[in-house]
Design an enzyme around this catalytic site. Structure first.
Site, PDB file in Angstrom:
ATOM      1  N   HIS A   1       0.823  -1.208   0.000  1.00  0.00           N
ATOM      2  CA  HIS A   1       0.000   0.000   0.000  1.00  0.00           C
ATOM      3  C   HIS A   1       0.865   1.270   0.000  1.00  0.00           C
ATOM      4  O   HIS A   1       0.421   2.324   0.458  1.00  0.00           O
ATOM      5  CB  HIS A   1      -0.958   0.033   1.202  1.00  0.00           C
TER       6      HIS A   1
ATOM      7  N   SER B   1      15.132  21.572 -16.233  1.00  0.00           N
ATOM      8  CA  SER B   1      13.977  22.456 -16.325  1.00  0.00           C
ATOM      9  C   SER B   1      14.375  23.735 -17.057  1.00  0.00           C
ATOM     10  O   SER B   1      15.496  24.220 -16.909  1.00  0.00           O
ATOM     11  CB  SER B   1      13.466  22.804 -14.926  1.00  0.00           C
TER      12      SER B   1
ATOM     13  N   LYS C   1      16.752  21.623 -11.076  1.00  0.00           N
ATOM     14  CA  LYS C   1      16.000  20.402 -11.357  1.00  0.00           C
ATOM     15  C   LYS C   1      16.795  19.387 -12.175  1.00  0.00           C
ATOM     16  O   LYS C   1      17.546  19.718 -13.067  1.00  0.00           O
ATOM     17  CB  LYS C   1      14.710  20.726 -12.124  1.00  0.00           C
TER      18      LYS C   1
ATOM     19  N   GLU D   1       9.459   8.640 -16.760  1.00  0.00           N
ATOM     20  CA  GLU D   1       8.088   9.130 -16.902  1.00  0.00           C
ATOM     21  C   GLU D   1       7.532   8.821 -18.294  1.00  0.00           C
ATOM     22  O   GLU D   1       6.347   8.490 -18.433  1.00  0.00           O
ATOM     23  CB  GLU D   1       8.055  10.633 -16.635  1.00  0.00           C
TER      24      GLU D   1
END
Length: 459
Positions: A155, A276, A282, A289
């Site tokens: 979970h 970024s 970043k 992704e």
């Protein structure tokens, strides 16, 4: 050039031609089309349907077309409807009337079925190679991290401590099943449809099994109607690729989470990260992704083909032309996903100390504390209750179980003694779990050795 038109008196509408053509995407299996044609005319000559001279001239012409395509001397244009008519038109142009005999005893229906099967079979062999490389990379991580402690989750909550080797062992099993599914799909589809004609066979005395043998099929298909209308093997492949993508997406999701500042379990290599345009600090896990995102695209191909096939009567229908673009896209996409995952894993760095520190938090040793009590003759349900109270106390006082004093343990149950500390240590929690498939060193060493043997057998 069209392979039909004798009964037509009007030219096809240009819009219809553009809508109907498939050369723009089926040109990619020119090799398979030429290979199938060479086998077909070889069989026709064997059956005395063509002369040996006609066979040789046709084969020579086909090979010259393949060579010119590969050298860039022959380009695909909009003068042909599909790859079959493209090859045949250029063959006739090169060798004359003998080229017009290429299509004897076959239809585009069994020809395209053959080409697609040959293409998919080659694609499966490539996927097996790519999965072998990915399995090798996963096994390498397992070998290097037998005692790299980390929290295991259910979970998405910390549950019990485990090791990085054990965690990646789960992905080894997933990708191994993916490999096995592809092997099974390849075996089931390895039947030659050539010689089935439009759907009812032919009056020529073809030797279908001979052609099947020439093309490395196990045998010829048994029913000519099913031969030209079967797309099950494509649905199976797209299902296989969807499951592979799902596994890659699950791993990508974990890498994305582990890469966050809150976890810091992994550091992505610069070569598999992006930055970024506005935030200079970043370092984004864009590749992971995109793997996760493109999985939906692969699912879409499977659903699209299932939908296209669901209402089709026997035998061939033009709807089936829709099988190609979606299959090609899924194949290209998943090839890239597997390659990228292998590269990303090989360049990724794991933060061992951070993982171990995280494993010590979140009461991951609570189950072992309950097992300790059970070994002291406390019923498990009572032990569960006692340890639940320990955890509540720890939460209220911001203390891990390892940091409890013996007095704090005894305030909740007199059964606890000083040996509780060894029983709930991180090392004990992991190393004592040596049932088959568990993370203990003895068990994980056995799993790794078995995995090595399995991988060796796939070569």
């Amino acid at each position: 050039m069209k392979l039909w038109g004798g009964r037509f008196t009007k030219k096809t509408n240009k819009l219809v031609e553009n809508f109907n053509e498939s050369l723009s995407f089926d040109h990619r299996f020119y090799k398979q089309d030429i290979r199938g044609s060479i086998a077909h005319v070889t069989m026709l000559a064997k059956q005395n349907i063509l002369s040996s001279d006609e066979r040789d001239r046709i084969i020579e012409g086909l090979k010259s077309i393949e060579e010119d395509i590969e050298k860039g001397n022959l380009r695909f244009d909009d003068s042909s409807e599909d790859i079959h008519s493209f090859v045949e038109a250029h063959l006739i142009e090169r060798i004359g009337d003998a080229g017009k005999k290429l299509h004897t005893g076959r239809s585009r229906n069994d020809q395209v079925a053959l080409d697609m099967k040959l293409y998919i079979r080659d694609g499966i062999d490539t996927f097996k190679e790519l999965l072998y490389e990915l399995l090798s990379e996963v096994l390498h991580i397992m070998e290097d991290n037998r005692s790299t402690y980390m929290p295991g989750f259910t979970h998405l909550q910390k549950a019990q401590p485990t090791t990085l080797a054990h965690h990646f062992g789960a992905y080894f099993e997933m990708f191994l099943r993916d490999y096995d599914r592809l092997v099974s799909t390849r075996k089931r589809m390895n039947l030659s449809p050539l010689g089935s004609g439009a759907f009812a066979g032919t009056t020529y005395e073809l030797d279908r099994d001979y052609v099947a043998d020439l093309l490395d099929f196990d045998t010829a298909t048994r029913n000519s109607m099913d031969s030209v209308s079967d797309r099950d093997y494509l649905l199976e492949l797209l299902s296989d690729l969807s499951i592979i993508s799902m596994h890659l997406s699950r791993l990508s999701e974990e890498i994305i989470i582990w890469n966050t500042d809150e976890y810091r379990f992994v550091e992505m290599d610069d070569t598999y990260s992006t930055g970024s345009s506005i935030m200079p600090q970043k370092k984004n896990p864009d590749i992971a992704e995109l793997i996760r995102g493109k999985t939906g695209r692969v699912y879409g191909s499977l659903i699209s083909l299932l939908t296209a096939m669901k209402g089709l009567p026997l035998a061939y229908n033009k709807d089936m032309q829709e099988d190609k673009e979606m299959s090609f896209d899924a194949i290209d996409t998943v090839k890239s996903l597997i390659k990228l995952m292998s590269g990303m894993l090989s360049s990724m760095k794991f933060n061992h100390s951070r993982m171990e520190a995280s494993a010590k938090g979140g009461f991951t040793n609570a189950t072992d504390a309950a097992d300790y009590l059970v070994k002291k003759n406390v019923a498990f349900r009572d032990a569960h209750e006692i340890v639940g109270r320990l955890v509540l106390y720890g939460i209220e006082h911001n203390k891990a179980l390892d940091d409890f004093t013996l007095e704090e343990f005894k305030n909740i149950s007199e059964v606890f003694d000083k040996d509780i500390y060894e029983a709930i240590s991180l090392k004990t929690c992991v190393e004592k779990r040596n049932t088959k498939g568990a993370p203990g060193l003895e068990a994980i060493n056995k799993e790794i050795e078995d995995s090595k043997r399995i991988l060796e057998s796939l070569k």
